[in-house]
Design a protein around this motif. Structure first.
Motif, PDB file in Angstrom:
ATOM      1  N   LEU A   1      26.499  27.352  36.217  1.00  0.00           N
ATOM      2  CA  LEU A   1      25.303  26.527  36.352  1.00  0.00           C
ATOM      3  C   LEU A   1      24.834  26.674  37.797  1.00  0.00           C
ATOM      4  N   ASN A   2      23.793  27.483  37.972  1.00  0.00           N
ATOM      5  CA  ASN A   2      23.223  27.744  39.302  1.00  0.00           C
ATOM      6  C   ASN A   2      24.268  28.317  40.264  1.00  0.00           C
ATOM      7  N   GLU A   3      24.784  29.481  39.920  1.00  0.00           N
ATOM      8  CA  GLU A   3      25.796  30.162  40.730  1.00  0.00           C
ATOM      9  C   GLU A   3      25.351  31.572  41.117  1.00  0.00           C
ATOM     10  N   VAL A   4      24.054  31.762  41.337  1.00  0.00           N
ATOM     11  CA  VAL A   4      23.534  33.104  41.576  1.00  0.00           C
ATOM     12  C   VAL A   4      24.148  33.751  42.817  1.00  0.00           C
ATOM     13  N   GLY A   5      24.527  32.948  43.794  1.00  0.00           N
ATOM     14  CA  GLY A   5      25.092  33.507  45.011  1.00  0.00           C
ATOM     15  C   GLY A   5      26.535  33.926  44.901  1.00  0.00           C
ATOM     16  N   ASN A   6      27.189  33.606  43.770  1.00  0.00           N
ATOM     17  CA  ASN A   6      28.627  33.851  43.636  1.00  0.00           C
ATOM     18  C   ASN A   6      29.017  34.920  42.614  1.00  0.00           C
ATOM     19  N   VAL A   7      28.171  35.158  41.603  1.00  0.00           N
ATOM     20  CA  VAL A   7      28.630  35.951  40.465  1.00  0.00           C
ATOM     21  C   VAL A   7      28.926  37.408  40.829  1.00  0.00           C
ATOM     22  N   GLU A   8      28.123  38.005  41.673  1.00  0.00           N
ATOM     23  CA  GLU A   8      28.378  39.407  42.027  1.00  0.00           C
ATOM     24  C   GLU A   8      29.690  39.557  42.790  1.00  0.00           C
ATOM     25  N   LEU A   9      29.924  38.650  43.742  1.00  0.00           N
ATOM     26  CA  LEU A   9      31.162  38.706  44.511  1.00  0.00           C
ATOM     27  C   LEU A   9      32.370  38.418  43.614  1.00  0.00           C
ATOM     28  N   LEU A  10      32.217  37.491  42.683  1.00  0.00           N
ATOM     29  CA  LEU A  10      33.306  37.204  41.751  1.00  0.00           C
ATOM     30  C   LEU A  10      33.653  38.435  40.925  1.00  0.00           C
ATOM     31  N   LEU A  11      32.642  39.133  40.432  1.00  0.00           N
ATOM     32  CA  LEU A  11      32.901  40.332  39.635  1.00  0.00           C
ATOM     33  C   LEU A  11      33.587  41.415  40.462  1.00  0.00           C
ATOM     34  N   GLU A  12      33.194  41.557  41.710  1.00  0.00           N
ATOM     35  CA  GLU A  12      33.883  42.512  42.584  1.00  0.00           C
ATOM     36  C   GLU A  12      35.352  42.145  42.734  1.00  0.00           C
ATOM     37  N   LYS A  13      35.621  40.880  42.950  1.00  0.00           N
ATOM     38  CA  LYS A  13      36.997  40.409  43.115  1.00  0.00           C
ATOM     39  C   LYS A  13      37.795  40.594  41.829  1.00  0.00           C
ATOM     40  N   LEU A  14      37.181  40.320  40.678  1.00  0.00           N
ATOM     41  CA  LEU A  14      37.869  40.517  39.399  1.00  0.00           C
ATOM     42  C   LEU A  14      38.209  41.996  39.207  1.00  0.00           C
ATOM     43  N   GLY A  15      37.285  42.868  39.560  1.00  0.00           N
ATOM     44  CA  GLY A  15      37.522  44.302  39.420  1.00  0.00           C
ATOM     45  C   GLY A  15      38.715  44.778  40.234  1.00  0.00           C
ATOM     46  N   VAL A  16      38.902  44.207  41.408  1.00  0.00           N
ATOM     47  CA  VAL A  16      40.045  44.573  42.252  1.00  0.00           C
ATOM     48  C   VAL A  16      41.337  43.956  41.720  1.00  0.00           C
ATOM     49  N   ALA A  17      41.270  42.681  41.354  1.00  0.00           N
ATOM     50  CA  ALA A  17      42.478  41.962  40.944  1.00  0.00           C
ATOM     51  C   ALA A  17      43.032  42.458  39.612  1.00  0.00           C
ATOM     52  N   LEU A  18      42.150  42.864  38.698  1.00  0.00           N
ATOM     53  CA  LEU A  18      42.584  43.172  37.333  1.00  0.00           C
ATOM     54  C   LEU A  18      42.738  44.673  37.070  1.00  0.00           C
ATOM     55  N   VAL A  19      42.967  45.444  38.113  1.00  0.00           N
ATOM     56  CA  VAL A  19      43.243  46.876  37.928  1.00  0.00           C
ATOM     57  C   VAL A  19      44.487  47.034  37.059  1.00  0.00           C
ATOM     58  N   GLY A  20      44.388  47.897  36.041  1.00  0.00           N
ATOM     59  CA  GLY A  20      45.507  48.113  35.132  1.00  0.00           C
ATOM     60  C   GLY A  20      45.460  47.240  33.898  1.00  0.00           C
ATOM     61  N   ILE A  21      44.510  46.304  33.844  1.00  0.00           N
ATOM     62  CA  ILE A  21      44.316  45.428  32.681  1.00  0.00           C
ATOM     63  C   ILE A  21      42.932  45.697  32.112  1.00  0.00           C
ATOM     64  N   GLU A  22      42.845  45.860  30.816  1.00  0.00           N
ATOM     65  CA  GLU A  22      41.546  46.051  30.160  1.00  0.00           C
ATOM     66  C   GLU A  22      40.913  44.677  29.949  1.00  0.00           C
ATOM     67  N   TRP A  23      39.835  44.415  30.674  1.00  0.00           N
ATOM     68  CA  TRP A  23      39.278  43.070  30.681  1.00  0.00           C
ATOM     69  C   TRP A  23      37.767  43.076  30.488  1.00  0.00           C
ATOM     70  N   GLU A  24      37.274  41.909  30.143  1.00  0.00           N
ATOM     71  CA  GLU A  24      35.840  41.658  30.110  1.00  0.00           C
ATOM     72  C   GLU A  24      35.594  40.275  30.702  1.00  0.00           C
ATOM     73  N   ALA A  25      34.403  40.054  31.212  1.00  0.00           N
ATOM     74  CA  ALA A  25      34.013  38.746  31.726  1.00  0.00           C
ATOM     75  C   ALA A  25      32.883  38.210  30.853  1.00  0.00           C
ATOM     76  N   ILE A  26      33.094  37.018  30.310  1.00  0.00           N
ATOM     77  CA  ILE A  26      32.077  36.366  29.483  1.00  0.00           C
ATOM     78  C   ILE A  26      31.533  35.175  30.260  1.00  0.00           C
ATOM     79  N   PHE A  27      30.312  35.300  30.744  1.00  0.00           N
ATOM     80  CA  PHE A  27      29.666  34.218  31.469  1.00  0.00           C
ATOM     81  C   PHE A  27      28.921  33.333  30.457  1.00  0.00           C
ATOM     82  N   VAL A  28      29.143  32.033  30.555  1.00  0.00           N
ATOM     83  CA  VAL A  28      28.465  31.081  29.674  1.00  0.00           C
ATOM     84  C   VAL A  28      27.593  30.204  30.553  1.00  0.00           C
ATOM     85  N   ASP A  29      26.284  30.394  30.453  1.00  0.00           N
ATOM     86  CA  ASP A  29      25.358  29.729  31.368  1.00  0.00           C
ATOM     87  C   ASP A  29      24.676  28.540  30.705  1.00  0.00           C
ATOM     88  N   ASP A  30      24.691  27.408  31.425  1.00  0.00           N
ATOM     89  CA  ASP A  30      24.141  26.156  30.898  1.00  0.00           C
ATOM     90  C   ASP A  30      22.750  25.858  31.445  1.00  0.00           C
TER      91      ASP A  30
END
Length: 375
Positions: A26-55
């Motif tokens: 909910l109004n997180e435009v300044g955070n989502v790109e950085l979060l995805l970058e961090k997830l990409g680094v942290a989850l190396v070796g795991i097959e993952w997806e990110a499901i954003f649910v926006d209110d």
């Protein structure tokens, strides 16, 4: 033929997904790109997806996520219209996933994404049904919280203890991984109220869950505004009520009745003021007190009990008028039932209670249907 197509596609596509990371926004435009970058680094070796649910973000969050998702198949977006709440957003995201394990992380970067692989392994490799990121065990920490916020969190944790089937060091945590089938098993019993989806999950599960706990340090919000306000506390109490008395009495009826009790005090105060301070006739004072108490009840119910259908602007005025009508009919029902009971049993107190109950229930049901109509 279908199986051949699937096998052929798997040879050219990525391996099957193992983890869905649910991110309510909910109004997180300044955070989502950085979060995805961090997830990409942290989850190396795991097959993952990110499901954003926006209110219903108004700061461009869903538009940005749409652009990202068009270029990255690991990113998905669910846009909700007319529905809000972190807990229900998490459940909706989990229901849209097909992976065996679902994780939940906030979009504000306060959860340490580097802990996600440990949470995933605790479920996938170590056999736990649920793994939580905890601030209150091992090396976990609440970071830069002041004493007041820490005491409030500890108090909320203590309040949660009676309704938990599974013992957790940090039931207030919103950072966890769970087997998807375990979440689906609890889903029909979930209250979906407020922000504490983990507490809702362990309170709604039909049985105790095997749990792993991974300590982490709670971080500081990077961008955007905090969603913590008085409504978070109210929704937490509503969740506790739903898990204790909700099986017997609708929680909204309890809230409606509590506000009605406050309304009696407002009625008496207004009656005293207009009668003794302004010197008006009793009939005038009583009418003013009735209108004042009904207006008070409507305003509080609109703000709290029916905040999910809150009326604003001209709709507020129309709602108030319909609430007056409902309460007038409720008063007639109160007097009628009270008189009937008194004639049958000649007990004034029994007649009074019976009339009050019938009038209150009528006001609750009718106002929910007429005043705060679901749209």
């Amino acid at each position: 033929m279908f199986h051949q197509v699937v096998e052929r596609s798997l040879t050219v596509a990525d391996a099957p997904l193992e983890l869905s990371v649910i991110v309510p926004t909910l109004n997180e435009v300044g955070n989502v790109e950085l979060l995805l970058e961090k997830l990409g680094v942290a989850l190396v070796g795991i097959e993952w997806e990110a499901i954003f649910v926006d209110d219903g973000s108004t700061d461009g969050t869903p538009e940005l996520l749409t652009t990202i998702a068009q270029a990255d198949r690991r990113v998905r977006l669910i846009r909700r219209i007319g529905r809000r709440g972190l807990s229900s957003a998490v459940v909706e995201g989990a229901l849209a996933s097909t992976t065996p394990i679902v994780a939940v992380i906030d979009a504000d970067l306060q959860h340490d994404e580097r802990v996600l692989p440990d949470l995933f392994r605790a479920v996938a490799r170590e056999g736990h049904e649920l793994a939580i990121g905890t601030r209150y065990a091992g090396a976990g920490s609440t970071g830069e919280w002041d004493d007041t916020r820490l005491k409030i969190s500890r108090f909320a944790t203590a309040l949660a203890s009676p309704i938990m089937k599974t013992r957790l060091s940090d039931p207030m945590s919103g950072f966890f991984a769970v087997r998807r089938d375990v979440l689906l098993e609890a889903a029909p019993r979930l209250s979906n109220v407020g922000y504490k989806i983990l507490l809702d999950l362990v309170a709604s599960s039909p049985r105790p869950l095997s749990v792993g706990e991974v300590p982490y340090t709670f971080g500081t919000r990077q961008h955007g505004a905090s969603k913590l306000d008085e409504m978070v506390a109210l929704e937490y109490l509503e969740l506790l009520l739903d898990k204790t008395v909700g099986r017997f009495v609708p929680v909204k009826l309890v809230q409606f009745g509590a506000i009605g009790t406050l309304g009696v005090a407002v009625h008496l105060a207004l009656l005293y003021f207009t009668l003794n301070m302004l010197g008006t006739a009793f009939a005038v004072a009583q009418a003013a007190a009735v209108l004042g108490a009904m207006t008070f009840n409507f305003a509080l119910n609109n703000r709290f009990t029916y905040r999910d259908r809150q009326l604003k602007g001209f709709a507020w005025v129309g709602g108030l008028l319909s609430f007056y009508l409902v309460c007038a009919l409720g008063a007639i029902a109160n007097v009628g039932i009270g008189s009937l009971v008194y004639e049958q049993y000649h007990g004034w107190w029994l007649a009074g209670i019976a009339g009050a109950i019938v009038g209150s229930v009528w006001n609750y049901v009718a106002s929910g249907w007429l005043t705060w109509t679901k749209r």
